[in-house]
Design a protein around this motif. Sequence first.
Motif, PDB file in Angstrom:
ATOM      1  N   ALA A   1     -61.964  -8.361  43.382  1.00  0.00           N
ATOM      2  CA  ALA A   1     -63.229  -7.839  43.907  1.00  0.00           C
ATOM      3  C   ALA A   1     -63.235  -6.316  43.888  1.00  0.00           C
ATOM      4  O   ALA A   1     -64.244  -5.688  43.513  1.00  0.00           O
ATOM      5  N   ALA A   2     -62.114  -5.698  44.277  1.00  0.00           N
ATOM      6  CA  ALA A   2     -62.036  -4.237  44.270  1.00  0.00           C
ATOM      7  C   ALA A   2     -62.026  -3.693  42.849  1.00  0.00           C
ATOM      8  O   ALA A   2     -62.592  -2.621  42.573  1.00  0.00           O
ATOM      9  N   LEU A   3     -61.415  -4.425  41.928  1.00  0.00           N
ATOM     10  CA  LEU A   3     -61.409  -4.007  40.532  1.00  0.00           C
ATOM     11  C   LEU A   3     -62.830  -3.977  39.977  1.00  0.00           C
ATOM     12  O   LEU A   3     -63.224  -3.031  39.274  1.00  0.00           O
ATOM     13  N   THR A   4     -63.616  -4.980  40.325  1.00  0.00           N
ATOM     14  CA  THR A   4     -65.012  -5.011  39.888  1.00  0.00           C
ATOM     15  C   THR A   4     -65.811  -3.874  40.527  1.00  0.00           C
ATOM     16  O   THR A   4     -66.649  -3.247  39.871  1.00  0.00           O
ATOM     17  N   ALA A   5     -65.537  -3.598  41.797  1.00  0.00           N
ATOM     18  CA  ALA A   5     -66.312  -2.585  42.520  1.00  0.00           C
ATOM     19  C   ALA A   5     -65.951  -1.161  42.123  1.00  0.00           C
ATOM     20  O   ALA A   5     -66.835  -0.305  41.973  1.00  0.00           O
ATOM     21  N   TYR A   6     -64.658  -0.884  41.944  1.00  0.00           N
ATOM     22  CA  TYR A   6     -64.205   0.490  41.752  1.00  0.00           C
ATOM     23  C   TYR A   6     -63.752   0.806  40.326  1.00  0.00           C
ATOM     24  O   TYR A   6     -63.654   1.976  39.970  1.00  0.00           O
ATOM     25  N   GLY A   7     -63.437  -0.212  39.539  1.00  0.00           N
ATOM     26  CA  GLY A   7     -62.860   0.039  38.230  1.00  0.00           C
ATOM     27  C   GLY A   7     -61.345   0.071  38.287  1.00  0.00           C
ATOM     28  O   GLY A   7     -60.736  -0.190  39.327  1.00  0.00           O
ATOM     29  N   LEU A   8     -60.723   0.443  37.172  1.00  0.00           N
ATOM     30  CA  LEU A   8     -59.275   0.297  37.040  1.00  0.00           C
ATOM     31  C   LEU A   8     -58.482   1.269  37.886  1.00  0.00           C
ATOM     32  O   LEU A   8     -57.582   0.874  38.623  1.00  0.00           O
ATOM     33  N   GLY A   9     -58.771   2.562  37.771  1.00  0.00           N
ATOM     34  CA  GLY A   9     -57.956   3.562  38.446  1.00  0.00           C
ATOM     35  C   GLY A   9     -58.675   4.236  39.593  1.00  0.00           C
ATOM     36  O   GLY A   9     -59.886   4.097  39.775  1.00  0.00           O
ATOM     37  N   ALA A  10     -57.893   5.013  40.364  1.00  0.00           N
ATOM     38  CA  ALA A  10     -58.478   5.753  41.485  1.00  0.00           C
ATOM     39  C   ALA A  10     -59.224   6.999  41.012  1.00  0.00           C
ATOM     40  O   ALA A  10     -59.996   7.572  41.776  1.00  0.00           O
TER      41      ALA A  10
ATOM     42  N   PHE B   1     -50.600  16.215  45.035  1.00  0.00           N
ATOM     43  CA  PHE B   1     -50.666  16.383  43.589  1.00  0.00           C
ATOM     44  C   PHE B   1     -50.441  15.098  42.803  1.00  0.00           C
ATOM     45  O   PHE B   1     -50.184  15.144  41.596  1.00  0.00           O
ATOM     46  N   ASP B   2     -50.552  13.954  43.460  1.00  0.00           N
ATOM     47  CA  ASP B   2     -50.333  12.675  42.788  1.00  0.00           C
ATOM     48  C   ASP B   2     -51.616  11.859  42.804  1.00  0.00           C
ATOM     49  O   ASP B   2     -52.356  11.857  43.795  1.00  0.00           O
ATOM     50  N   THR B   3     -51.898  11.168  41.711  1.00  0.00           N
ATOM     51  CA  THR B   3     -53.063  10.299  41.667  1.00  0.00           C
ATOM     52  C   THR B   3     -52.907   9.160  42.664  1.00  0.00           C
ATOM     53  O   THR B   3     -51.825   8.584  42.820  1.00  0.00           O
ATOM     54  N   ALA B   4     -53.979   8.826  43.345  1.00  0.00           N
ATOM     55  CA  ALA B   4     -53.954   7.790  44.372  1.00  0.00           C
ATOM     56  C   ALA B   4     -53.670   6.420  43.765  1.00  0.00           C
ATOM     57  O   ALA B   4     -53.944   6.179  42.586  1.00  0.00           O
ATOM     58  N   PRO B   5     -53.136   5.505  44.551  1.00  0.00           N
ATOM     59  CA  PRO B   5     -52.979   4.135  44.068  1.00  0.00           C
ATOM     60  C   PRO B   5     -54.343   3.559  43.696  1.00  0.00           C
ATOM     61  O   PRO B   5     -55.349   3.880  44.345  1.00  0.00           O
ATOM     62  N   PRO B   6     -54.430   2.709  42.686  1.00  0.00           N
ATOM     63  CA  PRO B   6     -55.714   2.097  42.339  1.00  0.00           C
ATOM     64  C   PRO B   6     -56.318   1.355  43.521  1.00  0.00           C
ATOM     65  O   PRO B   6     -55.599   0.697  44.283  1.00  0.00           O
ATOM     66  N   PRO B   7     -57.635   1.451  43.705  1.00  0.00           N
ATOM     67  CA  PRO B   7     -58.266   0.742  44.830  1.00  0.00           C
ATOM     68  C   PRO B   7     -57.983  -0.755  44.822  1.00  0.00           C
ATOM     69  O   PRO B   7     -57.841  -1.361  45.892  1.00  0.00           O
ATOM     70  N   ALA B   8     -57.888  -1.363  43.651  1.00  0.00           N
ATOM     71  CA  ALA B   8     -57.603  -2.800  43.594  1.00  0.00           C
ATOM     72  C   ALA B   8     -56.236  -3.113  44.178  1.00  0.00           C
ATOM     73  O   ALA B   8     -56.044  -4.149  44.834  1.00  0.00           O
ATOM     74  N   VAL B   9     -55.269  -2.223  43.969  1.00  0.00           N
ATOM     75  CA  VAL B   9     -53.935  -2.423  44.533  1.00  0.00           C
ATOM     76  C   VAL B   9     -53.989  -2.282  46.058  1.00  0.00           C
ATOM     77  O   VAL B   9     -53.369  -3.062  46.795  1.00  0.00           O
ATOM     78  N   ALA B  10     -54.723  -1.280  46.541  1.00  0.00           N
ATOM     79  CA  ALA B  10     -54.860  -1.091  47.986  1.00  0.00           C
ATOM     80  C   ALA B  10     -55.527  -2.301  48.634  1.00  0.00           C
ATOM     81  O   ALA B  10     -55.096  -2.776  49.696  1.00  0.00           O
ATOM     82  N   ALA B  11     -56.581  -2.817  48.004  1.00  0.00           N
ATOM     83  CA  ALA B  11     -57.271  -3.982  48.555  1.00  0.00           C
ATOM     84  C   ALA B  11     -56.376  -5.216  48.533  1.00  0.00           C
ATOM     85  O   ALA B  11     -56.360  -6.013  49.484  1.00  0.00           O
ATOM     86  N   GLY B  12     -55.622  -5.383  47.444  1.00  0.00           N
ATOM     87  CA  GLY B  12     -54.693  -6.511  47.390  1.00  0.00           C
ATOM     88  C   GLY B  12     -53.605  -6.401  48.439  1.00  0.00           C
ATOM     89  O   GLY B  12     -53.220  -7.398  49.066  1.00  0.00           O
ATOM     90  N   ALA B  13     -53.095  -5.188  48.633  1.00  0.00           N
ATOM     91  CA  ALA B  13     -52.064  -4.984  49.648  1.00  0.00           C
ATOM     92  C   ALA B  13     -52.594  -5.284  51.043  1.00  0.00           C
ATOM     93  O   ALA B  13     -51.878  -5.850  51.886  1.00  0.00           O
ATOM     94  N   LEU B  14     -53.837  -4.916  51.305  1.00  0.00           N
ATOM     95  CA  LEU B  14     -54.436  -5.204  52.612  1.00  0.00           C
ATOM     96  C   LEU B  14     -54.551  -6.710  52.826  1.00  0.00           C
ATOM     97  O   LEU B  14     -54.230  -7.221  53.913  1.00  0.00           O
ATOM     98  N   ALA B  15     -54.979  -7.429  51.794  1.00  0.00           N
ATOM     99  CA  ALA B  15     -55.057  -8.887  51.920  1.00  0.00           C
ATOM    100  C   ALA B  15     -53.679  -9.493  52.135  1.00  0.00           C
ATOM    101  O   ALA B  15     -53.503 -10.413  52.949  1.00  0.00           O
ATOM    102  N   ALA B  16     -52.672  -8.957  51.433  1.00  0.00           N
ATOM    103  CA  ALA B  16     -51.307  -9.445  51.613  1.00  0.00           C
ATOM    104  C   ALA B  16     -50.806  -9.171  53.021  1.00  0.00           C
ATOM    105  O   ALA B  16     -50.096  -9.991  53.617  1.00  0.00           O
TER     106      ALA B  16
END
Length: 378
Positions: A56-65, A259-274
Amino acid sequence: MSEWLERLDRKAELRAKAGLTRRLRHRSPGEGVVDLAGNDYLGLATHPDVVAAAQAALTAYGLGATGSRLVRGSTDAHAALEERLAGWLGAETALVYSSGYLANLGAVRALTRPRTLLVSDAHNHASLIDGCRISGAEVVVTPHADVAAVEAALAAAPGRPAVVVTESIFSVDGDLAPLADLHAAARRHGALLLVDDAHALGVTGPAGAGGVAAAGLAGEPDVVVTATLSKSLGAAGGFVAGPAPLARHLVDTGRTFIFDTAPPPAVAAGALAALEVARASDGRRAELTDRADTLVRRLRAAGLEVSTPAGAVVSVTAPGPETAVAWAADCRDRGVAVGCFRPPSTPDSRARLRLTVNVGVPRADFDRALDVIVECAP
């Protein structure tokens, strides 16, 4: 060939002679190997709720942060994850990074100021060791899990700012640090306690809140917790949890955050569900403990030297690096993936098979895998 390439080739030859060559092994979906090597302790990487949230987050936000956390990388998914992590651990705040490695580098650096003494356990993970090194602070490495040695190091530096640095469940042998005693020693000398809870989060403590919570130290103002999201949560990334002023300091000054790119939103959403599944997974934790006990009992009965685990990590001593590599390869040839730890990755120059319990593996496959490990033993 250029001189520098010839030098690298010579170094590779020396590593090969010592049995220290490393090789990437690529896996594919449905490869049919019983996994006793990965860190997905609760089997959540493929949990339906986790996959659905990530999709769901991948669809909403796309691949990367698309940017660092301070530019465009922070999303509602990151904010929700940080809020829930802090609540789970009983901390005031949590700050998410793209890896646990960067979280540890950032945490150690943030707690270091002029004249700081870092007291680091000899079995600490490479990320903590590197954090100590790049901090520029004086570092005292104490014998593994030796509270008296920690106390002595702190007593020898009266009046200096100090940080005691440790894992909770150690990544090599899977044993548990004496966190309550370390905290008491640190507090007596006005020191902070930094705990990497990577291998305990989701596995121990109330509702899986980790080793710090299990030791009764959740929310203490002189305790800072780091962890990865890539172990029991089956995701990727890391975080630092502690008092709000620390999070503010990291956002303002922490180079591994800024100075680091954020984790992808899909990963953050998956981690929250986990996280939500893990909190309610006392049954999975009970099964993990039972399997770890079974593993130790069966391998010791076969005459193997096995560590006593506090969580999902178990090490089995091998006679040497080359033997460990051959043992692991024989297991893989029979459909069982195991970890192989050799110097310099081990803190005591011993080679090991490193086994991990994943409750997502069917129990019959797990039991068969133990037979294979024993049958392939040197």
